[in-house]
Write an enzyme that holds these catalytic residues in place. Structure first.
Site, PDB file in Angstrom:
ATOM      1  N   SER A  95       0.834  -1.203   0.000  1.00  0.00           N
ATOM      2  CA  SER A  95       0.000   0.000   0.000  1.00  0.00           C
ATOM      3  C   SER A  95       0.870   1.255   0.000  1.00  0.00           C
ATOM      4  O   SER A  95       1.719   1.421  -0.870  1.00  0.00           O
ATOM      5  CB  SER A  95      -0.960  -0.053   1.195  1.00  0.00           C
ATOM      6  OG  SER A  95      -1.954   0.945   1.107  1.00  0.00           O
ATOM      7  N   ASP A 217     -10.203  -3.799  -5.838  1.00  0.00           N
ATOM      8  CA  ASP A 217      -9.581  -3.201  -4.659  1.00  0.00           C
ATOM      9  C   ASP A 217     -10.156  -1.793  -4.496  1.00  0.00           C
ATOM     10  O   ASP A 217      -9.921  -0.924  -5.334  1.00  0.00           O
ATOM     11  CB  ASP A 217      -8.059  -3.157  -4.852  1.00  0.00           C
ATOM     12  CG  ASP A 217      -7.310  -2.569  -3.666  1.00  0.00           C
ATOM     13  OD1 ASP A 217      -7.938  -1.996  -2.762  1.00  0.00           O
ATOM     14  OD2 ASP A 217      -6.063  -2.672  -3.656  1.00  0.00           O
ATOM     15  N   HIS A 245      -7.465  -5.272  -0.507  1.00  0.00           N
ATOM     16  CA  HIS A 245      -6.262  -4.450  -0.534  1.00  0.00           C
ATOM     17  C   HIS A 245      -5.069  -5.117   0.154  1.00  0.00           C
ATOM     18  O   HIS A 245      -4.006  -4.519   0.229  1.00  0.00           O
ATOM     19  CB  HIS A 245      -6.577  -3.113   0.151  1.00  0.00           C
ATOM     20  CG  HIS A 245      -5.542  -2.056  -0.035  1.00  0.00           C
ATOM     21  ND1 HIS A 245      -5.120  -1.622  -1.279  1.00  0.00           N
ATOM     22  CD2 HIS A 245      -4.824  -1.332   0.875  1.00  0.00           C
ATOM     23  CE1 HIS A 245      -4.206  -0.673  -1.129  1.00  0.00           C
ATOM     24  NE2 HIS A 245      -3.996  -0.491   0.164  1.00  0.00           N
TER      25      HIS A 245
END
Length: 268
Positions: A95, A217, A245
């Site tokens: 991320s 996502d 995610h």
């Protein structure tokens, strides 16, 4: 300051192998890589750490000024790499850590020689000609909710971010991780994350790069994965057959296979 202690650095795996640094995302800690470590430990030397304000890091080292930008987190990464005298390491970031890795590789190219970006997003807010997945109002409301009731926000958002309603234990784990993070420090990290815009930094990436995205996502939609792939010269894009995610938790086998394949290619 002892950088290793500050960031709760853990070194495991094959001490003679190529080095892989595993960097967690917002509201998480190094434990989120527990399903990846066994898949890499036989061949690779693995370095894990917690960003200041997360996990078992030294909370007294937290500085709102430093961590109000992704550059502050990138400095952490560079300092960890320097403290361990890492050379040509592969940085695996989940991320927001994907973009932290981009900044760290630019700042210390001798330390980081390749990147794996797991569900990256250089900008979460939609812009002209760019689909980040959120409107400015969405982000304002998200941050306001987080500011007013962090624990409630964590309980509501964790299952959405995880993206596996059929496996509620995954959302519960992410919620518990969020809730274990100091709320004031989490607010700073969240604001830094969701208001960041590092699109212009992608073109400066000069190292081999693997971009991993999921088929669905809500945090980093596929348009973002395509954007990152196109912006980084010579990068490789792999779409994992999973939703959510956090594919390293929800689909560890496919995630680990993609990472291992990329790492093996670097050694040829």
């Amino acid at each position: 300051m002892d950088i290793v202690q500050r960031n709760n650095v853990t070194v495991t795996g094959n001490p003679q192998g190529p080095t892989v640094v595993l960097a967690h995302g917002f509201g998480c800690d190094q434990n989120m890589w527990r399903l990846t470590v066994p898949a890499l430990a036989e061949v690779y030397r693995l370095v894990l750490f917690d960003y200041v304000g997360c996990g078992r890091s030294d909370l007294t080292a937290f500085s709102e000024e430093r961590y109000a930008s992704l550059e502050g987190y990138a400095r952490d990464v560079v300092e960890v790499c320097t403290a361990l005298d890492l050379r040509d390491a592969t940085f695996v970031g989940h991320s927001v850590s994907s973009m932290v890795g981009v900044l760290a590789a630019d700042a210390a190219p001798e330390r980081i020689g390749s990147l794996v970006m797991v569900a990256p997003s250089p900008r979460y807010v939609d812009d002209e000609g760019y689909h980040g997945g959120f409107s400015a109002q969405d982000i304002d409301e998200l941050l306001a909710s987080l500011d007013s009731n962090y624990l409630g926000w964590s309980a509501a958002m964790a299952p959405v971010i995880m993206g596996h309603p059929d496996r509620p234990e995954l959302g519960e784990e992410l919620k518990n991780s969020f809730c274990a993070t100091d709320p004031d420090m989490a607010r700073v990290f969240a604001r830094t994350t969701f208001l960041s815009d590092t699109r212009d930094d992608l073109g400066r990436v000069k190292v081999p790069t693997l971009v991993l995205e999921c088929v669905q996502d809500v945090i980093a939609p596929r348009e973002v994965g395509a954007f990152v792939h196109q912006a980084i010269p010579g990068s490789r894009l792999v779409t994992l057959d999973t939703t959510g995610h956090c594919p390293h938790l929800s689909a560890p086998e496919a995630t680990n296979e993609a990472i291992r394949g990329f790492l093996a290619g670097l050694r040829r």
